[in-house]
Design a protein around this motif. Sequence first.
Motif, PDB file in Angstrom:
ATOM      1  N   ASN A  81      77.735  28.804  46.819  1.00 40.79           N
ATOM      2  CA  ASN A  81      79.276  28.662  46.843  1.00 40.79           C
ATOM      3  C   ASN A  81      79.713  28.515  45.862  1.00 40.79           C
ATOM      4  N   MET A  82      79.512  28.056  44.518  1.00 39.22           N
ATOM      5  CA  MET A  82      79.532  28.524  43.350  1.00 39.22           C
ATOM      6  C   MET A  82      79.694  29.894  42.887  1.00 39.22           C
ATOM      7  N   PHE A  83      78.799  30.924  43.203  1.00 35.18           N
ATOM      8  CA  PHE A  83      78.763  31.954  43.171  1.00 35.18           C
ATOM      9  C   PHE A  83      80.215  33.250  43.791  1.00 35.18           C
ATOM     10  N   ASP A  84      80.750  34.337  42.436  1.00 38.78           N
ATOM     11  CA  ASP A  84      81.152  34.976  42.950  1.00 38.78           C
ATOM     12  C   ASP A  84      80.629  36.429  42.343  1.00 38.78           C
ATOM     13  N   ILE A  85      80.799  36.897  43.175  1.00 40.78           N
ATOM     14  CA  ILE A  85      80.253  38.254  43.281  1.00 40.78           C
ATOM     15  C   ILE A  85      81.209  39.177  42.702  1.00 40.78           C
ATOM     16  N   GLY A  86      82.562  39.546  42.622  1.00 44.96           N
ATOM     17  CA  GLY A  86      83.269  39.949  42.149  1.00 44.96           C
ATOM     18  C   GLY A  86      83.526  40.157  40.428  1.00 44.96           C
ATOM     19  N   LYS A  87      83.390  38.434  40.960  1.00 46.27           N
ATOM     20  CA  LYS A  87      83.064  38.781  39.102  1.00 46.27           C
ATOM     21  C   LYS A  87      81.913  39.064  38.262  1.00 46.27           C
ATOM     22  N   ALA A  88      81.205  38.851  38.610  1.00 50.11           N
ATOM     23  CA  ALA A  88      79.570  39.098  38.683  1.00 50.11           C
ATOM     24  C   ALA A  88      79.893  40.073  38.525  1.00 50.11           C
ATOM     25  N   PHE A  89      79.859  41.015  39.130  1.00 55.89           N
ATOM     26  CA  PHE A  89      80.129  43.026  39.207  1.00 55.89           C
ATOM     27  C   PHE A  89      80.861  43.215  38.157  1.00 55.89           C
ATOM     28  N   GLN A  90      82.877  42.579  38.212  1.00 57.59           N
ATOM     29  CA  GLN A  90      83.054  42.725  36.970  1.00 57.59           C
ATOM     30  C   GLN A  90      83.217  42.666  35.824  1.00 57.59           C
ATOM     31  N   ARG A  91      81.663  41.973  35.117  1.00 59.99           N
ATOM     32  CA  ARG A  91      80.771  41.154  34.171  1.00 59.99           C
ATOM     33  C   ARG A  91      80.025  42.151  33.745  1.00 59.99           C
ATOM     34  N   ILE A  92      79.666  42.949  34.771  1.00 62.28           N
ATOM     35  CA  ILE A  92      78.302  43.754  34.907  1.00 62.28           C
ATOM     36  C   ILE A  92      79.164  44.905  33.832  1.00 62.28           C
ATOM     37  N   LEU A  93      79.403  45.463  34.610  1.00 64.70           N
ATOM     38  CA  LEU A  93      80.945  46.780  34.188  1.00 64.70           C
ATOM     39  C   LEU A  93      81.148  46.840  32.903  1.00 64.70           C
ATOM     40  N   LYS A  94      81.132  45.577  32.110  1.00 64.45           N
ATOM     41  CA  LYS A  94      81.388  45.863  31.370  1.00 64.45           C
ATOM     42  C   LYS A  94      80.451  46.572  29.954  1.00 64.45           C
ATOM     43  N   ASP A  95      79.213  47.379  29.804  1.00 61.55           N
ATOM     44  CA  ASP A  95      78.570  47.314  30.302  1.00 61.55           C
ATOM     45  C   ASP A  95      78.528  48.683  29.796  1.00 61.55           C
ATOM     46  N   GLU A  96      78.841  49.953  28.590  1.00 55.89           N
ATOM     47  CA  GLU A  96      80.258  51.166  29.322  1.00 55.89           C
ATOM     48  C   GLU A  96      78.621  52.142  29.606  1.00 55.89           C
ATOM     49  N   GLN A  97      77.426  51.647  29.590  1.00 56.22           N
ATOM     50  CA  GLN A  97      75.930  52.516  29.826  1.00 56.22           C
ATOM     51  C   GLN A  97      75.617  52.168  31.610  1.00 56.22           C
ATOM     52  N   ILE A  98      76.656  51.087  32.240  1.00 58.70           N
ATOM     53  CA  ILE A  98      76.309  50.635  34.037  1.00 58.70           C
ATOM     54  C   ILE A  98      77.486  51.382  34.276  1.00 58.70           C
ATOM     55  N   SER A  99      77.065  51.992  35.542  1.00 64.09           N
ATOM     56  CA  SER A  99      78.132  52.788  36.359  1.00 64.09           C
ATOM     57  C   SER A  99      78.601  52.158  37.380  1.00 64.09           C
ATOM     58  N   PRO A 100      79.515  52.051  38.651  1.00 69.87           N
ATOM     59  CA  PRO A 100      79.136  50.921  39.764  1.00 69.87           C
ATOM     60  C   PRO A 100      78.289  50.762  40.711  1.00 69.87           C
ATOM     61  N   PRO A 101      76.977  51.850  41.175  1.00 66.31           N
ATOM     62  CA  PRO A 101      76.027  52.056  41.948  1.00 66.31           C
ATOM     63  C   PRO A 101      75.243  50.913  41.453  1.00 66.31           C
ATOM     64  N   ILE A 102      74.846  51.039  40.174  1.00 62.73           N
ATOM     65  CA  ILE A 102      73.734  49.756  39.555  1.00 62.73           C
ATOM     66  C   ILE A 102      74.285  48.619  39.224  1.00 62.73           C
ATOM     67  N   ALA A 103      75.943  48.325  39.256  1.00 65.93           N
ATOM     68  CA  ALA A 103      76.393  47.625  38.540  1.00 65.93           C
ATOM     69  C   ALA A 103      76.351  46.674  40.608  1.00 65.93           C
TER      70      ALA A 103
END
Length: 362
Positions: free
Chosen positions: A21-43
């Motif tokens: 219930n505490m997990f927010d996939i949107g926040k997780a996605f945006q956090r992962i995307l902060k890595d310049e080498q990570i593209s949206p499909p991989i995130a």
Amino acid sequence: MSVITPPQAALPNRPDNGTDNMFDIGKAFQRILKDEQISPPIAAILALTEVVENSDAGTMFELVKALNEGARTLQKQTFNPIGLNAGCELFIAFVTLLPHDSANFADLKRELIRQGQQYVVEALTYRHKIADLAVGFMKDGSVILTHSYSRVVIQTLLLAHKRKRISVFVTEARPRGLGIKTAEALAAEGIPCSVILDAAVAYVMEKVDFVLVGSEAVVESGGLVNAVGSNQIAIIAKAANKPFYALAESYKFHRLFPLSQYDLPSHNPNIFAFAQPLRPYPRGHTVQNSASSPDLPHATRGNPDEGCIESLSAVEITQEKIRLNNPDVDYTRPDLISLVFSDVGSLTPEGVSQYLVGMFAG
């Protein structure tokens, strides 16, 4: 040129999210995307592995339902969901088709997480594979036209620069101007580079040996979804008899079959919407000086011959307003594409269609 990233460096640090219930996939996605080498499909794939990790699902049906809900949440939160849709689609297909001999469902979930993360580590090496393949098609002294910004295109051009003499024209890629980012990256490595106006593509095409672009997705028809302007560049290249090459990692292959620009998931009614026209004052309306009447528009103008006076509001057209009224991506038909260079080989558009069928067939 490319260093294979070890697992501990490839995967972003993940906070302990506690219960499902505490997990927010949107926040997780945006956090992962902060890595310049990570593209949206991989995130998207990494975010979905976190859904598995945080889910309290006790059956495969419940887990797949949670993954589909997470994918829909990401889609709603993203202006251009095409790339992340490809990643979500790939991971969910992997989950449903994975053969396993796990003793219990908890072990299966751990295996899904492990293999998802392992796939991402491997996927980060795909750009080097594509670059090595594409450079083999380049002749010494090639003049290349590229569009907007693409990590795999930049890596390919940097590798080509080490092995051959090349020079590059880069479109400005308005309204976001991402072509300037590409030009700066290439120029910093000593590659002869020139930024051209989007409107100058036809003008410069005679000087070009071939066009090289990245991709948001390669769809089931073999067509390309990429930064807006790619389609018209492909049309001009076809008319000039110049090859049009696309670079795409296999995780960007997407089971989507658009028939026109308006079939893309990123299209919405606000794109190319017309603003409300200025309302003319009726005949005989008395116009006061705007300086003495603060409620009136900034200025007025009239045409005595037509018998009416129009309000002249302060109209400001900014790059941000232009961007919001225009698409981020467009669709390029497969007949305009010469080859698609991928980590699975150099494919014709028809070859992409065949690969997609096998990719999701299990």
